[in-house]
Design a protein around this motif. Structure first.
Motif, PDB file in Angstrom:
ATOM      1  N   ASN A 236      52.698  25.859  23.773  1.00 46.36           N
ATOM      2  CA  ASN A 236      53.112  24.453  23.859  1.00 46.36           C
ATOM      3  C   ASN A 236      54.420  24.330  24.628  1.00 46.36           C
ATOM      4  N   TYR A 237      54.478  23.347  25.521  1.00 52.09           N
ATOM      5  CA  TYR A 237      55.714  23.061  26.249  1.00 52.09           C
ATOM      6  C   TYR A 237      56.006  21.570  26.069  1.00 52.09           C
ATOM      7  N   ILE A 238      57.144  21.268  25.494  1.00 55.05           N
ATOM      8  CA  ILE A 238      57.430  19.868  25.171  1.00 55.05           C
ATOM      9  C   ILE A 238      58.640  19.387  25.973  1.00 55.05           C
ATOM     10  N   ILE A 263      55.948  27.732  20.953  1.00 55.66           N
ATOM     11  CA  ILE A 263      56.372  26.351  21.168  1.00 55.66           C
ATOM     12  C   ILE A 263      57.710  26.400  21.911  1.00 55.66           C
ATOM     13  N   SER A 265      60.479  23.833  23.679  1.00 54.95           N
ATOM     14  CA  SER A 265      60.792  22.419  23.806  1.00 54.95           C
ATOM     15  C   SER A 265      62.120  22.254  24.521  1.00 54.95           C
ATOM     16  N   LEU A 267      64.473  19.019  25.492  1.00 52.55           N
ATOM     17  CA  LEU A 267      64.655  17.575  25.476  1.00 52.55           C
ATOM     18  C   LEU A 267      66.068  17.216  25.903  1.00 52.55           C
ATOM     19  N   ILE A 277      60.984  17.319  16.490  1.00 52.83           N
ATOM     20  CA  ILE A 277      59.897  18.284  16.570  1.00 52.83           C
ATOM     21  C   ILE A 277      59.773  18.868  15.173  1.00 52.83           C
ATOM     22  N   GLN A 292      59.116  30.263  18.615  1.00 54.83           N
ATOM     23  CA  GLN A 292      59.517  28.881  18.883  1.00 54.83           C
ATOM     24  C   GLN A 292      60.914  28.876  19.481  1.00 54.83           C
ATOM     25  N   ILE A 294      63.533  25.891  20.684  1.00 56.08           N
ATOM     26  CA  ILE A 294      63.697  24.443  20.714  1.00 56.08           C
ATOM     27  C   ILE A 294      65.076  24.126  21.269  1.00 56.08           C
ATOM     28  N   ASN A 296      67.797  21.145  22.785  1.00 48.03           N
ATOM     29  CA  ASN A 296      68.130  19.724  22.878  1.00 48.03           C
ATOM     30  C   ASN A 296      69.466  19.552  23.576  1.00 48.03           C
ATOM     31  N   TYR A 306      65.063  19.048  14.531  1.00 49.88           N
ATOM     32  CA  TYR A 306      64.055  20.120  14.501  1.00 49.88           C
ATOM     33  C   TYR A 306      63.837  20.543  13.057  1.00 49.88           C
ATOM     34  N   THR A 390      63.360  27.219  29.082  1.00 46.09           N
ATOM     35  CA  THR A 390      62.200  27.183  28.188  1.00 46.09           C
ATOM     36  C   THR A 390      60.881  27.275  28.952  1.00 46.09           C
TER      37      THR A 390
END
Lengths: 414, 244, 478
Positions: A236-238, A263, A265, A267, A277, A292, A294, A296, A306, A390
């Motif tokens: 997954n790439y967010i 995952i 991410s 943002l 998330i 994962q 993540i 931000n 998160y 990421t």
């Protein structure tokens, strides 16, 4: 508190009496709890009820008039596509593929995910869902090109909610790269509540990418439940920056040996954007891996959240699970909250997490500046490096290039 | 070129430099030696304009008062610091970083920005001079580089940016003998009558390869002794204990 | 002492009971019980009013249920809220007046109150069920202006300090168990360190639950005035019984400008037997306020006992430049359950906090770290570092890490790391190869795993704690 929503099953056309009753029951259940609030552990950092009540006067559901739009195609790389308008399947195009190997059909209300009764948004979805797609890829078929899902919304969408349901099934040894693309510039508040069921069978590979074209006043919630069989991979790439509100609630069940999920991410949140998330990775079998990362970057009054849980069953020996969250907070009014959680019942495992939040690294900034790069540019460079990292593992170069360009655009405020 | 008068520097309420004086002319190589904690790296940081230091005293670089300039402006004017510990910056591609940096410096000099193709040709050429594998250039900046690779990358940046004054902060530390020779050759090949070097080091080792015109011994934030190249050899034998 | 209680003392060597005649409050929780407690302690009216106010709040509060270890419903009407040895109903004025049976009890626990005037350099307040029976080294401390006495005594003799600070860190109606404590607390320690004074010795309270069907509700209040320092240590044991007993303490710490409080706990309440029968429910509220600038509060805990441990010693960092620390070892074996951690609330500028937590789970036990780091909007340049490590021994136990991390400041940094692993096979092999048997090897490795925390304890207790770590894990490796 003011009642800021009014949902009615009868607004949905052409329902059988049986369906109607079933939906009414779900709606009653939803009304018992209403929208989730911070008293619920899963919504601790995101009080949806209060966020919605502040931003909506009266949310309702409608059976939309479909105003057919012209799609604004991504032309950076060749791709297949699905067109969803207000969550409903309008058309699909599989130009680059063998049509016998992929089926895309309209959603089937009954043949869908078992819902979580404690999740009131799931209940609401079951009461009001009106569209979506079911996608199935045949055994041994690997798509030649990525598949983009163009999410468009009607003009007249103010104060309305859209509920839809999708299903994605990858049979043994198949491969698919999916790009969830929201193209909407609405300044009117609206809400989207989706549920997605994903099955990844033996040796299959699904890449799931989330990206938006522009800023939108949409409030999105998406619940994804996925089940992985032996030796399958789910990436997954967010990169869904730009939405007023977004919560991705991802459950991944690693049900058989050697299944693997990731995952990533990245943002970059501005103004009063709020994104969360939430992940739950269930290691239900041995020798599975989950990873994962993540990231931000938070400016203005934005908020990033998160909540990630790694659960390791007693039988899931040799689990390798990792979660990392990093946040750069660029303004005192911005906030980052995290709850990286481990619940482990098997002893021969490698499980860890790390979480950092803080300002941009001043030594790195100094390093760039000492090479003559102006401060503002150095900042941007560090931010895009921080987020872009990421995408390192994504091997499709043209897709990666497109995503990096979008990311760059978000950072430069386009 | 560089004139430092009575420089004082404090950080976290601690005095590090206590009235340092130093003059460097074009074409000269100066070495600064001294025990741990004598203020060597602070001097490098202050010259590059790192935040966090309270300073007093005058630093003039070609008639400009450096105290008025930000880090990037100093770099654009031709002051280069090779870091003791070059930073690892994840996600930032080395090539893109180098090109951005070069263009920022060129722009400040009123030169035209260099296009991608010309840049790639230039950087490949400089990299091969230093024995740097091309594939390093497409990796993230310093991420996963060995100590020697990081130091070579610093020298590559120096040769690319063509500074007037290069400050090498313990560039020799963590280098094996081959890497040390490559780094020294890089410096020697760049050295000319118009530029100058300030080499900060613990050991004589690097000075065997890059011959200094002056050696200064730093002690308690001041220059305690100045001599020629022979001073380094003497220090190697006697240590710093006798100098204060 | 009952002989049946002495069985299996190898496993829990503090499991004996002392046979003394008790005075008890009427069974059950009521206004009468509270009035009884207040009366027997000869409390002033303001104190009784405070208790009753808490009791009234309690009626509307609900027992929390978010914690992981679940327990059978406690019947609050079936407990004694006050139980004291008859001989101690008037607090003995000197050690000679203490019931010899009680002195014997403390001696057996390794806390001699009389002989050669006690432990070296440590002043002890001994709490037996609901009363403080003795406080040592009182005179020496008084000379320096340090007040170290039971909270009951402080209510009578130092009402101005108690009124000012009691409930100032843990408000009257904070949560169910804290409020219950405020209504019915029986005894505990009171410490006041005057300005610019360094307390010359370790202060220590030793808690002992003896009577059956009794809840222990102690209350401790420590105030370090400007520029002062104190190191305080508590220890606890209880007899082996097949009933679950409730221990719901409140501990409040206040550090003013430039003051430092170091609070260490070695908790070894009866954990229940191998099958999870009996043991103490240790539901404790501990909270410290770094109220002054440059103040510091450091919590260290070694939690090896209790059937259920449920506590979060916390720091509220109000003063600029204040520092909060939490060092914890929680060991659970057999059917023990622990849900413990800390809260670090950063309000002041340049505040720093550090959390080191080591959880070890064996047998069928469940061990959970739960913690909150919250850097508020105004707390610029603040920092937190958290390291949570869990060790699993065997495949029937669980480890759970739930950190809540909130950062609302652009100049503040939070770093959190956590790992969960099993005991390192290579290390075990290495130790075995050097002639250590499995249990010795495990004990060595586990002690190494806990070292960072053990180092924080005062010397005498560090040794004790190390032994405890080894004993707690006996029988956990096959």
């Amino acid at each position: 508190m003011k009642q800021f929503y009014d949902f009615k099953v009868e607004k949905i056309k052409d329902l059988s009496p049986e369906d109607k009753n079933l939906r009414e029951e779900y709606l009653d259940l939803f009304y018992k709890n209403g929208f989730p609030n911070k008293k619920e552990e899963d919504w601790k950092f995101t009080d949806l009820n209060s966020i919605l009540s502040k931003n909506f006067d009266n949310i309702t559901n409608k059976d939309f008039l479909l105003d057919n739009k012209k799609l604004n195609f991504i032309n950076e790389f060749e791709h297949n596509h699905i067109y969803l308008l207000d969550g409903k399947l309008i058309s699909s195009d599989l130009t680059y593929e063998d049509r016998n190997k992929i089926s895309i059909i309209d959603f089937n209300y009954k043949n869908n995910i078992t819902i979580d009764k404690n999740n009131s948004l799931n209940l609401l979805n079951n009461a009001l869902a009106m569209g979506g797609f079911t996608l199935e890829v045949s055994k041994n078929y690997k798509l030649n090109k990525p598949l983009i899902i163009y999410n468009y919304f009607s003009k007249d969408i103010k104060e309305t909610i859209i509920n839809n349901k999708n299903s994605i099934i990858l049979n043994d040894n198949s491969e698919l790269t999916l790009i969830n693309y929201i193209d909407n510039k609405s300044k009117d508040n609206f809400m989207v509540n989706s549920m997605e069921n994903i099955e990844i069978r033996r040796d299959a590979l699904l890449k799931n990418i989330f990206i938006n074209n522009s800023k939108s006043a949409g409030y999105f919630y998406k619940y994804i439940k996925s089940d992985l069989e032996k030796n399958s991979v789910f990436e997954n790439y967010i990169l869904s920056s730009g939405l007023k509100f977004n919560k991705l609630d991802i459950e991944i069940n690693l049900n058989q040996e050697y299944a693997k999920s990731t995952i990533f991410s990245a943002l970059n949140l501005l103004e009063s954007e709020h994104q969360e998330i939430k992940t739950r990775i269930n290691h239900n079998s041995q020798n599975c891996q989950s990873y994962q990362k993540i990231k931000n970057v938070l400016s203005d009054q934005s908020k990033g959240v998160y909540q990630g849980k790694i659960f390791v069953k007693k039988i899931a020996q040799k689990t390798d699970a990792y979660q990392l969250s990093k946040a750069l907070i660029l303004n005192d009014d911005a906030e980052f909250d995290a709850k990286p959680e481990l619940e482990i019942y098997a002893d021969d495992v490698k499980c860890s997490h790390g979480s950092t939040s803080g300002s941009i690294d001043l030594d790195s900034l100094h390093y760039l500046k000492s090479r003559g790069i102006p401060e503002k540019e150095a900042y941007k460079m560090l931010i895009s490096g921080f987020l872009g990292e990421t995408l390192e593992k994504l091997i499709e170069e043209n897709v990666k290039f497109f995503l990096l360009k979008k990311l760059e655009g978000q950072i430069n405020g386009n | 070129m560089l004139s430092i008068q009575n420089l004082e520097a404090r950080i976290d309420n601690k005095n590090i430099l206590n009235g340092l004086n130093l003059n460097i002319n074009p074409g000269e190589v100066h070495a600064i030696m001294g025990p741990n904690g004598s203020g060597k790296s602070t001097l490098a940081n202050v010259l590059s304009g790192k935040n966090g230091y309270e300073t007093k005293g005058l630093i003039k670089f070609n008639e400009t008062d450096l105290n008025d300039l930000s880090t990037e402006e100093r770099a654009q004017k031709g002051i280069f610091l090779a870091f003791q510990y070059p930073l690892e910056i994840p996600g930032v591609n080395t090539n893109i970083f180098l090109r951005t940096s070069l263009n920022a410096v060129r722009k400040a000099k009123g030169e035209k920005e260099i296009d991608t193709l010309t840049f790639l040709k230039l950087i490949k050429e400089k990299a091969s001079e230093l024995g740097i594998d091309e594939k390093f250039l497409s990796r993230q900046l310093n991420v996963g580089f060995s100590g020697g690779e990081k130091k070579k990358n610093e020298i590559l940046q120096m040769k690319l940016l063509q500074p007037k004054l290069s400050i090498l902060d313990e560039t020799d530390s963590g280098l094996d003998i081959d890497a040390l020779r490559i780094v020294a050759d890089g410096v020697n090949s760049y050295k000319n009558k118009d530029n100058a070097f300030l080499i900060i080091t613990h050991y004589q080792r690097l000075l065997d390869y890059i011959k200094p015109d002056f050696i200064h011994v730093l002690s308690n934030g001041k220059i305690a002794k100045t001599g020629g190249a022979e001073l380094g050899i003497e220090l190697e034998k006697t240590g710093y204990a006798n100098i204060s | 002492m009952k002989t049946e209680d002495l069985k299996n003392t190898q496993e829990y060597k503090y499991g004996f009971t002392t046979d003394v005649e008790n005075i008890r409050a009427p069974k059950g929780l009521s206004e009468e019980t509270i009035k009884f407690i207040s009366k027997i302690k000869k409390e002033p009216k303001w104190m009784l009013d405070w208790r009753l106010k808490a009791y009234n709040r309690l009626k509307v509060l609900k027992e929390p249920n978010w914690q992981k270890p679940k327990y059978p419903k406690i019947n609050y009407q079936d407990l004694y809220y006050y139980s004291a040895p008859k001989s101690a109903s008037e607090k003995p004025k000197s050690l000679d007046e203490i019931d010899p049976k009680i002195l014997e009890t403390y001696k057996k626990l390794g806390i001699p109150l009389v002989e050669q005037q006690r432990l070296n350099g440590i002043a002890v307040d001994a709490v037996f069920d609901s009363v403080s029976v003795a406080t040592t080294f009182k005179e020496e401390l008084t000379k320096k202006g340090i007040i170290f006495c039971s909270i009951s005594e402080a209510i009578q003799k130092h009402p101005e300090l108690v009124k000012k600070y009691l409930g100032s860190v843990i408000p009257l109606s904070d949560h169910y168990f804290a409020t219950l404590n405020s209504a019915v607390f029986t005894d505990g320690s009171f410490v006041y360190i005057p300005p610019s004074t360094r307390c010359p010795m370790e202060l220590s309270t030793y808690f002992r639950i003896n009577a059956s069907e009794t809840g222990q509700f102690e209350r401790t209040l420590i105030i370090a005035d400007k520029g002062s320092y104190v190191s305080y240590l508590e220890g606890c044991t209880a007899p082996m019984r097949d009933e679950n007993q409730l221990h719901a303490a409140n501990v409040e710490l206040v550090a003013l400008d430039d003051a430092e409080i170091k609070y260490s706990t070695v908790q070894n309440w009866y954990p229940g037997d191998k099958n999870g029968v009996g043991g103490i429910y240790n539901f404790v509220t501990k909270r410290g306020a770094c109220r002054g600038k440059n103040s510091k509060i450091s919590w260290t805990q070694v939690e090896t006992g209790s059937a259920i441990t449920w506590k979060y010693p916390s720091c509220i960092l109000q003063g600029d430049n204040s520092v909060g620390e939490f060092y914890s070892i929680a060991i659970t074996n057999n059917f023990q359950k622990a849900d413990t951690g800390t809260k670090m609330i950063h309000l002041g500028k340049n505040t720093k906090s550090k959390i080191i937590s080591k959880g070890i789970s064996a047998g069928n036990a469940d061990n959970m770290y739960r913690g909150l780091v919250d850097i508020k909007n105004k707390a610029s340049n603040s920092r937190n570092y958290t390291q949570c490590d869990s060790l699993l021994m065997g495949n029937k136990c669980g480890a759970h890490t739930v950190p809540y991390i909130k950062n609302n400041n652009a100049t503040s940094t939070i770093e959190h790391e956590a790992t969960t692993t099993k005991i390192n096979e290579d290390q075990l092999y290495y130790c075995n190869q050097r002639g250590l048997d499995q249990e010795e090897a495990v004990s060595l490795i586990v002690n190494g795993f806990c070292k960072e925390v053990l180092q924080q304890l005062p010397m005498e207790f560090a040794v004790e704690a190390q032994k405890l770590v080894s004993i707690s894990l006996e029988g956990s490796v096959g």
